[in-house]
Design an enzyme around this catalytic site. Structure first.
Site, PDB file in Angstrom:
ATOM      1  N   GLY A 107       0.452  -7.978  -2.103  1.00  0.00           N
ATOM      2  CA  GLY A 107       0.999  -7.052  -1.113  1.00  0.00           C
ATOM      3  C   GLY A 107       0.030  -6.823   0.023  1.00  0.00           C
ATOM      4  N   ARG A 108       0.517  -6.068   1.002  1.00  0.00           N
ATOM      5  CA  ARG A 108      -0.314  -5.777   2.159  1.00  0.00           C
ATOM      6  C   ARG A 108       0.046  -4.402   2.698  1.00  0.00           C
ATOM      7  NH1 ARG A 108       1.212 -10.087   6.635  1.00  0.00           N
ATOM      8  NH2 ARG A 108      -0.089  -8.697   7.863  1.00  0.00           N
ATOM      9  N   GLY A 109      -0.882  -3.791   3.397  1.00  0.00           N
ATOM     10  CA  GLY A 109      -0.650  -2.474   3.945  1.00  0.00           C
ATOM     11  C   GLY A 109      -1.434  -2.273   5.218  1.00  0.00           C
ATOM     12  N   SER A 110      -1.501  -1.033   5.656  1.00  0.00           N
ATOM     13  CA  SER A 110      -2.142  -0.728   6.928  1.00  0.00           C
ATOM     14  C   SER A 110      -3.607  -1.122   6.950  1.00  0.00           C
ATOM     15  CB  SER A 110      -2.023   0.776   7.207  1.00  0.00           C
ATOM     16  OG  SER A 110      -0.677   1.175   7.272  1.00  0.00           O
ATOM     17  N   PHE A 111      -4.296  -0.903   5.855  1.00  0.00           N
ATOM     18  CA  PHE A 111      -5.728  -1.176   5.825  1.00  0.00           C
ATOM     19  C   PHE A 111      -6.126  -2.161   4.729  1.00  0.00           C
ATOM     20  CE2 PHE A 111      -5.176   3.266   7.192  1.00  0.00           C
ATOM     21  CZ  PHE A 111      -5.708   3.183   8.476  1.00  0.00           C
ATOM     22  N   SER A 112      -5.160  -2.796   4.087  1.00  0.00           N
ATOM     23  CA  SER A 112      -5.527  -3.561   2.901  1.00  0.00           C
ATOM     24  C   SER A 112      -4.649  -4.777   2.657  1.00  0.00           C
ATOM     25  CB  SER A 112      -5.470  -2.649   1.663  1.00  0.00           C
ATOM     26  OG  SER A 112      -4.161  -2.154   1.498  1.00  0.00           O
ATOM     27  N   LYS A 129      -8.105  -5.545  -4.291  1.00  0.00           N
ATOM     28  CA  LYS A 129      -7.613  -4.888  -3.092  1.00  0.00           C
ATOM     29  C   LYS A 129      -8.722  -4.951  -2.050  1.00  0.00           C
ATOM     30  CE  LYS A 129      -5.718  -0.628  -1.235  1.00  0.00           C
ATOM     31  NZ  LYS A 129      -5.282   0.745  -1.534  1.00  0.00           N
ATOM     32  N   ASP A 220       0.324  13.086  -8.231  1.00  0.00           N
ATOM     33  CA  ASP A 220       1.475  12.239  -7.915  1.00  0.00           C
ATOM     34  C   ASP A 220       1.989  11.544  -9.179  1.00  0.00           C
ATOM     35  OD1 ASP A 220       3.421  11.294  -6.205  1.00  0.00           O
ATOM     36  OD2 ASP A 220       2.266   9.535  -5.573  1.00  0.00           O
TER      37      ASP A 220
END
Length: 430
Positions: A107-112, A129, A220
């Site tokens: 996966g991918r995200g804003s900072f990773s 990560k 959470d």
């Protein structure tokens, strides 16, 4: 591992609601037919990863088939041969690739970016990560998450294996959990009783009790963040997703989430602090959080009450399309045991839920006390042996139909953070 937390006013986020719960059933019914019946201070997008990973990472796969075993190669979400990991190999520091073989992009995200890897010497599968920490936001959320993950070591909590830190990037190596989410297991097994529920809850309570003993409040907890380590029936269940976790849990908070510096205070001393930030997933928020009162780790016990209700029925205790009405129901503690399968659920199970969903946080049992509840200790030995699977599946199907969603985003497993289909919609904050 949750290196990020979406911070926004409660009414500003879109209502994702029950999608994280019904997605397991949607994926299952497609495969078998439908007859079976404090914290970062920047606004950072929290998205979910695929097989175990964390916030700031977006899931890219459709509703998944049964998870692969450790010896299997992960299949990409689009069903095509996975070659996208290759483009990220060049971004990895040679000191990391010398130790780990990059296998597949998760996966991918804003900072990773998150990839599945194998240790070159032991061939043990893990996940890395890669966090971009040049931007202040990236540094802050990464440091906050590491502050928690570096202090945990328990069979029922996702484990940080090692960390590679460089000026521009941080590489977190974590356990790879391939057994699927808690509700995935409930739906796919075809047979589920109160005894099965207590077996899962005993592991969750062990993990949560350990965290609280260290002065860590998760903030959470929900079924999507409870993952089985492997697909086998004897798999341990892991508490994951630490994107909103923090130390504390009455005086001012002095824990520096950016540096992980708590001075000379012990975990027990830090756990006496009250928390104040409004954050979490709406349907699982405790009344004191919504009332903007100082709170403690008792918010996690409330969330476990919600989780138990879901696991036993396939429905939510608190649910409404209106965020305002939802919050009002939570604050009032307004829920019921009406409808199927509740007539067949034992009084002991209901008592367990009622104790956890006490509006007064001081009245809720701590994790170790909840683990000593007669229903859990006896593993529901005196309860009905009725198979609850059909009712749970029907309730999940009914909710999916009401939502009008033909496709629910998959919610990936996580080693301590949020995940891809979730994004900001599931997290509120001030």
């Amino acid at each position: 591992m949750g290196c990020g937390s979406g911070k926004m006013p409660p009414e500003a986020s879109k209502k994702r609601g029950y999608v994280g719960v019904v997605q397991s059933f949607v994926a299952f019914s497609r495969g078998r037919g439908s007859d079976h019946g404090d914290e970062p201070k920047k606004k950072v997008e929290r998205q979910r990863v695929s097989t175990w990973f964390s916030s700031g990472v977006k899931s890219r796969r459709p509703p998944p088939p049964p998870p692969p075993s450790h010896g299997q190669q992960l299949i990409p979400r689009d069903g095509r041969p996975q070659d996208k990991a290759a483009k990220y190999k060049d971004k990895f520091d040679p000191r990391v690739t010398a130790r780990y073989d990059i296998k597949a992009l998760i996966g991918r995200g804003s900072f990773s970016r998150v990839v599945r890897v194998e240790h070159r010497a032991t061939r043990r599968p893990s996940a890395i990560k890669m966090m971009e920490v040049e931007a202040p936001e990236g540094r802050e959320v990464c440091a906050a998450e590491l502050a928690v993950l570096r202090r945990v070591s328990h069979a029922n909590v996702i484990q940080l294996v090692e960390v590679f830190q460089f000026p521009r990037r941080v590489y977190m190596v974590l356990e790879l959990a391939t057994g699927g989410e808690l509700l995935d297991r409930v739906v796919s097994r075809g047979h589920f009783t109160e005894r099965d529920a207590t077996q899962a809850l005993r592991m969750v309570l062990a993990g949560v009790g350990y965290l609280h003993g260290l002065g860590i409040t998760h903030r959470d907890l929900k079924p999507e963040n409870l993952l089985y380590y492997h697909p086998g029936a004897d798999s341990r269940l892991l508490v994951t997703d630490f994107g909103l976790a923090t130390f504390g849990g009455a005086g001012p908070e002095v824990w520096d989430s950016a540096t992980g510096d708590g001075g000379d205070q012990t975990g027990a001393e830090r756990s006496s602090w009250s928390l104040r930030t409004t954050c979490g997933t709406p349907e699982y928020l405790a009344p004191e959080v919504l009332l903007r009162r100082p709170y403690s780790c008792a918010v996690d016990m409330w969330a476990l009450g919600v989780i138990t209700y879901i696991v036993l029925s396939g429905s939510m205790p608190f649910e409404d399309d209106s965020r305002t009405r939802l919050y009002r129901s939570i604050v009032r503690g307004k829920y019921s045991f009406h409808g199927d399968p509740w007539p067949s659920v034992s009084n002991a199970a209901r008592d367990f839920i009622q104790r956890l969903l006490a509006s007064d946080p001081a009245a809720r049992p701590a994790a170790d006390q909840a683990a000593r509840h007669s229903w859990v200790v006896t593993m529901a030995a005196g309860s009905s042996v009725r198979n609850l699977h059909r009712s749970i599946s029907q309730n999940l199907r009914r909710r999916a139909s009401r939502s009008g969603s033909s496709r629910c985003p998959s919610s990936a497993a996580s080693s301590g953070g949020g995940g891809g289909g979730r994004g900001k919609a599931n997290v509120v904050g001030k």
